[in-house]
Motif scaffolding. Structure first.
Motif, PDB file in Angstrom:
ATOM      1  N   MET A  97      59.119  63.819  36.529  1.00 56.07           N
ATOM      2  CA  MET A  97      58.908  63.846  35.085  1.00 56.07           C
ATOM      3  C   MET A  97      58.661  65.272  34.597  1.00 56.07           C
ATOM      4  SD  MET A  97      59.296  60.817  33.826  1.00 56.07           S
ATOM      5  CE  MET A  97      58.505  60.942  32.222  1.00 56.07           C
ATOM      6  N   ALA A  98      57.923  66.039  35.398  1.00 60.23           N
ATOM      7  CA  ALA A  98      57.675  67.431  35.017  1.00 60.23           C
ATOM      8  C   ALA A  98      58.977  68.230  35.009  1.00 60.23           C
ATOM      9  CB  ALA A  98      56.665  68.062  35.971  1.00 60.23           C
ATOM     10  N   LEU A  99      59.805  67.997  36.036  1.00 58.29           N
ATOM     11  CA  LEU A  99      61.111  68.666  36.082  1.00 58.29           C
ATOM     12  C   LEU A  99      61.953  68.292  34.874  1.00 58.29           C
ATOM     13  CD1 LEU A  99      63.333  70.292  37.570  1.00 58.29           C
ATOM     14  CD2 LEU A  99      63.935  68.168  38.744  1.00 58.29           C
ATOM     15  N   LEU A 100      61.985  67.004  34.538  1.00 59.57           N
ATOM     16  CA  LEU A 100      62.760  66.555  33.383  1.00 59.57           C
ATOM     17  C   LEU A 100      62.235  67.176  32.097  1.00 59.57           C
ATOM     18  CD1 LEU A 100      64.976  64.772  32.205  1.00 59.57           C
ATOM     19  CD2 LEU A 100      63.334  62.887  32.144  1.00 59.57           C
ATOM     20  N   ALA A 101      60.916  67.273  31.957  1.00 62.03           N
ATOM     21  CA  ALA A 101      60.325  67.858  30.753  1.00 62.03           C
ATOM     22  C   ALA A 101      60.740  69.322  30.596  1.00 62.03           C
ATOM     23  CB  ALA A 101      58.808  67.734  30.803  1.00 62.03           C
ATOM     24  N   VAL A 102      60.744  70.065  31.701  1.00 63.37           N
ATOM     25  CA  VAL A 102      61.149  71.479  31.648  1.00 63.37           C
ATOM     26  C   VAL A 102      62.610  71.602  31.225  1.00 63.37           C
ATOM     27  CG1 VAL A 102      61.563  73.532  33.055  1.00 63.37           C
ATOM     28  CG2 VAL A 102      59.439  72.254  33.313  1.00 63.37           C
ATOM     29  N   ILE A 103      63.473  70.746  31.789  1.00 64.17           N
ATOM     30  CA  ILE A 103      64.898  70.826  31.468  1.00 64.17           C
ATOM     31  C   ILE A 103      65.153  70.383  30.028  1.00 64.17           C
ATOM     32  CG2 ILE A 103      67.162  69.879  32.058  1.00 64.17           C
ATOM     33  CD1 ILE A 103      66.282  69.862  34.952  1.00 64.17           C
ATOM     34  N   LEU A 148      69.895  62.582  27.862  1.00 67.89           N
ATOM     35  CA  LEU A 148      68.892  61.718  28.495  1.00 67.89           C
ATOM     36  C   LEU A 148      69.432  60.302  28.684  1.00 67.89           C
ATOM     37  CD1 LEU A 148      65.661  62.832  26.586  1.00 67.89           C
ATOM     38  CD2 LEU A 148      66.155  63.209  29.008  1.00 67.89           C
ATOM     39  N   LEU A 149      70.033  59.755  27.638  1.00 67.13           N
ATOM     40  CA  LEU A 149      70.547  58.386  27.698  1.00 67.13           C
ATOM     41  C   LEU A 149      71.712  58.266  28.668  1.00 67.13           C
ATOM     42  CD1 LEU A 149      70.456  57.412  23.903  1.00 67.13           C
ATOM     43  CD2 LEU A 149      68.968  56.531  25.713  1.00 67.13           C
ATOM     44  N   ALA A 150      72.692  59.173  28.539  1.00 71.94           N
ATOM     45  CA  ALA A 150      73.870  59.097  29.397  1.00 71.94           C
ATOM     46  C   ALA A 150      73.516  59.347  30.859  1.00 71.94           C
ATOM     47  CB  ALA A 150      74.924  60.098  28.929  1.00 71.94           C
ATOM     48  N   GLY A 151      72.614  60.292  31.100  1.00 71.39           N
ATOM     49  CA  GLY A 151      72.205  60.564  32.471  1.00 71.39           C
ATOM     50  C   GLY A 151      71.525  59.364  33.107  1.00 71.39           C
ATOM     51  N   ALA A 152      70.589  58.744  32.389  1.00 73.67           N
ATOM     52  CA  ALA A 152      69.915  57.559  32.919  1.00 73.67           C
ATOM     53  C   ALA A 152      70.918  56.435  33.165  1.00 73.67           C
ATOM     54  CB  ALA A 152      68.829  57.104  31.945  1.00 73.67           C
ATOM     55  N   LEU A 179      65.596  52.795  41.427  1.00 70.34           N
ATOM     56  CA  LEU A 179      66.172  52.779  40.085  1.00 70.34           C
ATOM     57  C   LEU A 179      65.343  53.568  39.066  1.00 70.34           C
ATOM     58  CD1 LEU A 179      67.599  49.141  39.780  1.00 70.34           C
ATOM     59  CD2 LEU A 179      68.716  51.235  40.557  1.00 70.34           C
ATOM     60  N   PRO A 180      64.015  53.400  39.019  1.00 72.02           N
ATOM     61  CA  PRO A 180      63.256  54.230  38.061  1.00 72.02           C
ATOM     62  C   PRO A 180      63.375  55.721  38.334  1.00 72.02           C
ATOM     63  CG  PRO A 180      61.939  52.364  38.791  1.00 72.02           C
ATOM     64  CD  PRO A 180      63.157  52.398  39.661  1.00 72.02           C
ATOM     65  N   TYR A 181      63.387  56.109  39.620  1.00 71.03           N
ATOM     66  CA  TYR A 181      63.552  57.526  39.935  1.00 71.03           C
ATOM     67  C   TYR A 181      64.919  58.040  39.497  1.00 71.03           C
ATOM     68  CZ  TYR A 181      59.284  58.523  42.601  1.00 71.03           C
ATOM     69  OH  TYR A 181      57.990  58.768  42.960  1.00 71.03           O
ATOM     70  N   CYS A 182      65.963  57.222  39.694  1.00 70.21           N
ATOM     71  CA  CYS A 182      67.301  57.615  39.238  1.00 70.21           C
ATOM     72  C   CYS A 182      67.339  57.785  37.719  1.00 70.21           C
ATOM     73  CB  CYS A 182      68.328  56.569  39.659  1.00 70.21           C
ATOM     74  SG  CYS A 182      68.767  56.610  41.411  1.00 70.21           S
ATOM     75  N   ALA A 183      66.616  56.919  37.014  1.00 66.50           N
ATOM     76  CA  ALA A 183      66.590  56.995  35.552  1.00 66.50           C
ATOM     77  C   ALA A 183      65.916  58.270  35.061  1.00 66.50           C
ATOM     78  CB  ALA A 183      65.878  55.771  34.978  1.00 66.50           C
ATOM     79  N   VAL A 184      65.137  58.934  35.924  1.00 65.59           N
ATOM     80  CA  VAL A 184      64.479  60.189  35.556  1.00 65.59           C
ATOM     81  C   VAL A 184      65.261  61.392  36.073  1.00 65.59           C
ATOM     82  CG1 VAL A 184      62.398  61.585  35.886  1.00 65.59           C
ATOM     83  CG2 VAL A 184      62.193  59.132  35.455  1.00 65.59           C
ATOM     84  N   ALA A 186      68.528  61.598  37.141  1.00 63.16           N
ATOM     85  CA  ALA A 186      69.912  61.752  36.672  1.00 63.16           C
ATOM     86  C   ALA A 186      69.988  62.487  35.324  1.00 63.16           C
ATOM     87  CB  ALA A 186      70.587  60.385  36.581  1.00 63.16           C
ATOM     88  N   PRO A 187      69.132  62.165  34.326  1.00 65.66           N
ATOM     89  CA  PRO A 187      69.158  62.976  33.101  1.00 65.66           C
ATOM     90  C   PRO A 187      68.810  64.434  33.350  1.00 65.66           C
ATOM     91  CG  PRO A 187      67.963  60.932  32.732  1.00 65.66           C
ATOM     92  CD  PRO A 187      68.216  61.028  34.207  1.00 65.66           C
ATOM     93  N   ALA A 188      67.899  64.681  34.307  1.00 63.14           N
ATOM     94  CA  ALA A 188      67.569  66.075  34.626  1.00 63.14           C
ATOM     95  C   ALA A 188      68.788  66.802  35.162  1.00 63.14           C
ATOM     96  CB  ALA A 188      66.425  66.114  35.641  1.00 63.14           C
ATOM     97  N   LEU A 189      69.554  66.142  36.034  1.00 66.56           N
ATOM     98  CA  LEU A 189      70.771  66.760  36.577  1.00 66.56           C
ATOM     99  C   LEU A 189      71.810  66.977  35.485  1.00 66.56           C
ATOM    100  CD1 LEU A 189      72.534  67.670  38.957  1.00 66.56           C
ATOM    101  CD2 LEU A 189      73.206  65.278  39.259  1.00 66.56           C
TER     102      LEU A 189
END
Length: 316
Positions: free
Chosen positions: A1-7, A51-55, A263-268, A270-273
């Motif tokens: 989540m921290a990584l996603l927030a930074v991106i 965020l949506l498409a990545g998840a 699945l929850p980890y992928c939902a976080v 994948a949007p970061a990637l």
């Protein structure tokens, strides 16, 4: 989540036009700020769509790998992305549809039609992962050939779809986000709800039945979820490759094969990637930008080869 927030912060702050973080913050909060239009009309919708498409792509890839028991599966394995792409190309070339709002419905119809066809060709209620994969691969090749033919024969369609076909977040706006949001949320809910039954199905159909699961219903539910996720994401962004393939493997190294965690980890992640690739494309392509589909393809290609050439590929 921290990584996603930074991106997410980088996605809003970084663009073709250099903008200090203070100005970005001002444009985010104050309507009278000079940067308000840039932040709210361009970068914020682009970030939300990423965020949506990545998840959607990450979760779809994980459930496809679990359903087919194929560690190299991605959302395009069953031809669902190809069905959505073919429907959008048809709408643009022959029906004059140019807005994402129209693309969404055609993409979902195309994805649903191909899903039903793959399910029927694969054996209906008696469908096996291998038969589903073979039917999907055949339709995938056929439909993408059709898309290429339509674009080559119709220059107007080529102009309208040339950015869409490589996968792009550049045309995102609030209307696009609003239109795809319900479909992606519904698809995510169905996929997350299928996590426990899919864990049982990984033991085999007989063992799954002994545990009280219904294999045919599970497969149908997962295919519906993938149809919603891939149809909406493809309509909004175009066919983006490798996100659904790579993210489940990266996450599985942390969580193991249990889909309730995977699945929850992928939902976080994948949007970061996806957003990270989009930011990288903006930086490398200045003063223009590289479309995110090109960046994920360049990054994903070597990783895909690494997965293929490994002696032992981790099973989902």
């Amino acid at each position: 989540m921290a990584l996603l927030a930074v991106i997410v912060v980088l996605s809003i702050a970084v663009g073709a036009k250099a903008m200090p973080l203070v100005d970005v913050w001002s444009g985010l909060l104050h309507r009278d700020a000079t940067e308000y239009a840039v932040v709210h009309r361009m970068r914020l919708p682009r970030t939300l769509l990423g965020l949506l498409a990545g998840a959607a792509l990450g979760v779809a890839g994980a459930v496809m790998q679990a359903l087919t028991r194929n560690p190299l599966a991605d959302p395009g394995l069953l031809g669902i992305n190809a069905g959505a792409s073919a429907a959008v190309a048809t709408a643009a070339a022959f029906l004059g549809v140019t807005a994402v709002g129209g693309y969404v419905w055609f993409a979902l119809l195309g994805a649903a039609a191909v899903t039903a066809l793959v399910y029927a060709v694969g054996g209906g209620r008696g469908a096996t992962p291998a038969r589903l994969a073979l039917a999907g691969a055949a339709l995938n090749a056929t439909l993408y050939s059709y898309v290429s033919a339509v674009m080559l024969l119709d220059t107007a369609s080529l102009e309208r779809l040339r950015f869409w076909t490589v996968g792009s977040l550049a045309s995102a706006d609030r209307a696009t986000v609003t239109r795809v949001l319900p479909f992606i949320l519904l698809g995510l809910l169905v996929a997350l709800g299928a996590a426990r039954p899919l864990n049982a199905l990984a033991l085999g159909d007989d063992a799954a039945r002994a545990l009280g699961a219904r294999p045919a219903l599970i497969r149908a539910s997962v295919i519906v979820a993938v149809t919603l996720l891939c149809g909406a994401a493809t309509a909004a962004c175009g066919p983006i490759v490798f996100v659904g393939l790579l993210v489940p493997h990266l996450v599985r190294a942390l969580t193991g094969p249990d889909l309730r965690w995977l699945l929850p980890y992928c939902a976080v992640l994948a949007p970061a990637l996806l957003l990270g690739a989009d930011v990288l494309g903006r930086v490398l392509g200045r003063p223009g930008e590289l479309q995110v589909g090109m960046v994920t393809a360049v990054l994903g290609g070597p990783l895909f080869l690494w997965l293929v050439t490994r002696r032992r590929v981790a099973q989902p």
